[in-house]
Design a protein around this motif. Structure first.
Motif, PDB file in Angstrom:
ATOM      1  N   ILE A 273      45.226  39.802  61.044  1.00  0.00           N
ATOM      2  CA  ILE A 273      45.084  38.352  60.953  1.00  0.00           C
ATOM      3  C   ILE A 273      46.044  37.785  59.914  1.00  0.00           C
ATOM      4  N   MET A 274      46.396  38.606  58.910  1.00  0.00           N
ATOM      5  CA  MET A 274      47.385  38.177  57.923  1.00  0.00           C
ATOM      6  C   MET A 274      48.773  38.076  58.537  1.00  0.00           C
ATOM      7  N   THR A 275      49.153  39.078  59.317  1.00  0.00           N
ATOM      8  CA  THR A 275      50.508  39.133  59.867  1.00  0.00           C
ATOM      9  C   THR A 275      50.683  38.278  61.117  1.00  0.00           C
ATOM     10  N   LEU A 276      49.594  38.040  61.852  1.00  0.00           N
ATOM     11  CA  LEU A 276      49.692  37.301  63.112  1.00  0.00           C
ATOM     12  C   LEU A 276      49.073  35.911  63.047  1.00  0.00           C
ATOM     13  N   GLY A 277      48.571  35.546  61.878  1.00  0.00           N
ATOM     14  CA  GLY A 277      47.849  34.279  61.756  1.00  0.00           C
ATOM     15  C   GLY A 277      48.644  33.057  62.147  1.00  0.00           C
ATOM     16  N   MET A 278      49.952  33.073  61.930  1.00  0.00           N
ATOM     17  CA  MET A 278      50.789  31.916  62.227  1.00  0.00           C
ATOM     18  C   MET A 278      51.255  31.894  63.680  1.00  0.00           C
ATOM     19  N   LEU A 279      50.960  32.954  64.438  1.00  0.00           N
ATOM     20  CA  LEU A 279      51.385  33.030  65.831  1.00  0.00           C
ATOM     21  C   LEU A 279      50.245  32.638  66.758  1.00  0.00           C
ATOM     22  N   TYR A 280      50.574  32.005  67.860  1.00  0.00           N
ATOM     23  CA  TYR A 280      49.558  31.613  68.839  1.00  0.00           C
ATOM     24  C   TYR A 280      49.908  32.257  70.180  1.00  0.00           C
ATOM     25  N   PRO A 281      48.930  32.895  70.871  1.00  0.00           N
ATOM     26  CA  PRO A 281      47.500  32.956  70.546  1.00  0.00           C
ATOM     27  C   PRO A 281      47.098  34.208  69.776  1.00  0.00           C
ATOM     28  N   GLN A 282      48.082  35.037  69.364  1.00  0.00           N
ATOM     29  CA  GLN A 282      47.749  36.311  68.718  1.00  0.00           C
ATOM     30  C   GLN A 282      46.876  36.116  67.470  1.00  0.00           C
ATOM     31  N   GLY A 283      47.239  35.143  66.644  1.00  0.00           N
ATOM     32  CA  GLY A 283      46.476  34.906  65.424  1.00  0.00           C
ATOM     33  C   GLY A 283      45.059  34.459  65.714  1.00  0.00           C
ATOM     34  N   LEU A 284      44.909  33.584  66.719  1.00  0.00           N
ATOM     35  CA  LEU A 284      43.574  33.107  67.093  1.00  0.00           C
ATOM     36  C   LEU A 284      42.715  34.251  67.604  1.00  0.00           C
ATOM     37  N   ILE A 285      43.313  35.147  68.380  1.00  0.00           N
ATOM     38  CA  ILE A 285      42.569  36.296  68.911  1.00  0.00           C
ATOM     39  C   ILE A 285      42.039  37.169  67.775  1.00  0.00           C
ATOM     40  N   GLN A 286      42.893  37.441  66.781  1.00  0.00           N
ATOM     41  CA  GLN A 286      42.466  38.271  65.654  1.00  0.00           C
ATOM     42  C   GLN A 286      41.377  37.587  64.839  1.00  0.00           C
ATOM     43  N   ALA A 287      41.481  36.264  64.704  1.00  0.00           N
ATOM     44  CA  ALA A 287      40.459  35.515  63.975  1.00  0.00           C
ATOM     45  C   ALA A 287      39.112  35.600  64.689  1.00  0.00           C
ATOM     46  N   VAL A 288      39.134  35.466  66.019  1.00  0.00           N
ATOM     47  CA  VAL A 288      37.892  35.548  66.804  1.00  0.00           C
ATOM     48  C   VAL A 288      37.303  36.952  66.714  1.00  0.00           C
ATOM     49  N   ILE A 289      38.142  37.974  66.773  1.00  0.00           N
ATOM     50  CA  ILE A 289      37.663  39.357  66.672  1.00  0.00           C
ATOM     51  C   ILE A 289      36.979  39.598  65.334  1.00  0.00           C
ATOM     52  N   LEU A 290      37.589  39.096  64.258  1.00  0.00           N
ATOM     53  CA  LEU A 290      37.002  39.306  62.926  1.00  0.00           C
ATOM     54  C   LEU A 290      35.693  38.530  62.776  1.00  0.00           C
TER      55      LEU A 290
END
Length: 241
Positions: free
Chosen positions: A202-219
Motif C-alpha cells: 500500500i506504501m508503494t502502490l498507494g498513488m496508483l489506481y486501481p492498484q493502490g485502492l485494491i491494496q487498501a481494501v485488502i488491508l
C-alpha cells in the motif's frame, strides 16, 4: 453509546491516559517533526537534493504511520491482554453492563487515542514541511491511517488470543513481513499475500489506481477479519466466566 454501554469505554480511556500507556505515543510528533525539519534544512543546503519536496512529504507521512503502527500494535497487545485478564475486568462482567461493550469499549478507546496521535503526527509533518508541493496530501494521510487502524485491530485479536508479550512479538514479525512485501527484491508465494498484510504494497502502490485502492481494501478486510475473530474469542471467553 449511553450508560452501561459506555462503561468500558470510559474506564479504558482513564487507563490509557496514564503516562505508562500514552507516554510513548506523545514522543512521536516532536521526534518526527524534528526529523522532517532536519531533512528540509539539508535539502535547502543541497545535501538531500535527490528527493523532491513531494517525495519527502510522502516519505515523512509514511514514516510516521509505520512508527505509530508499530507502537500502537505492541501497546495494544499489552493493553488488551492485561485488561481482559485482570481481576477487575472479570469481576465487572457481573455488573449490569453490556457484555459486548467489554470488547468494543476498550477497542474504540484505544483506536480513539491512537487516531488522535495520528492526527498530531501527520499535522506535525505537514507543519514542518510547510509547503507539500503538488502531492495529494489528504489521500496519502487516508491511506497511511489504514495500517494504524489495522495495528489496533490486530492488537485486540492477539490480546485476546495470547499473552501481551507473545502477541507483541508476533505482531512485530507480522508488521515486518507486511512491510517487506512492498520491497522490489522480495518474492513470496502468492498464497502468502492472503495472510500477510499488504503494508509495504500500500506504501508503494498507494498513488496508483486501481492498484493502490485494491491494496487498501485488502488491508481493511484483513483488519476486519481479525477484529471479528477477536470479538468471537471474547464472546466465547466471557460466556465461561
Amino acid at each position: 453509546m449511553k450508560g452501561r454501554n459506555t462503561y468500558y469505554f470510559r474506564e479504558s480511556i482513564i487507563i490509557l491516559l496514564k503516562t505508562k500507556w500514552i507516554g510513548p505515543y506523545l514522543l512521536l510528533p516532536p521526534l518526527l517533526a524534528f526529523m522532517v525539519y532536519a531533512e528540509a534544512y539539508l535539502f535547502a543546503h543541497g545535501v538531500a537534493g535527490i528527493f523532491t519536496l513531494g517525495q519527502r512529504t510522502v516519505l515523512a507521512i509514511w514514516n510516521g504511520s509505520l512508527l505509530l503502527a508499530l507502537i500502537a500494535g505492541i501497546k495494544s497487545c499489552l493493553f488488551f491482554s492485561k485488561m481482559w485478564e485482570s481481576s477487575w475486568f472479570r469481576n465487572s462482567l457481573a455488573l449490569p453492563v453490556s457484555r459486548p461493550s467489554g470488547f468494543w469499549g476498550p477497542y474504540l478507546a484505544v483506536l480513539s487515542i491512537v487516531s488522535a496521535i495520528f492526527i498530531l503526527t501527520t499535522g506535525a509533518v505537514v507543519a514542518a514541511l510547510q509547503e507539500s508541493g503538488r502531492v495529494p496530501v489528504f489521500q496519502i494521510i487516508a491511506e497511511s491511517y489504514i495500517p494504524v487502524m489495522w495495528a489496533v485491530s490486530m492488537g485486540a485479536f492477539l490480546g485476546m488470543l495470547t499473552t501481551g508479550t507473545a502477541g507483541s512479538m508476533f505482531f512485530t514479525i507480522l508488521l515486518l513481513l507486511g512491510f517487506m512485501t512492498g520491497l522490489p527484491f522480495v518474492s513470496l508465494p502468492k498464497w502468502l499475500f492472503a495472510i500477510i498484510p499488504p503494508v509495504g504494497r500500500i506504501m508503494t502502490l498507494g498513488m496508483l489506481y486501481p492498484q493502490g485502492l485494491i491494496q487498501a481494501v485488502i488491508l481493511i478486510l484483513h483488519s476486519a477479519v481479525f477484529l471479528m475473530l477477536g470479538r468471537l474469542l471474547f464472546g466465547i471467553g466471557s460466556r465461561r466466566r
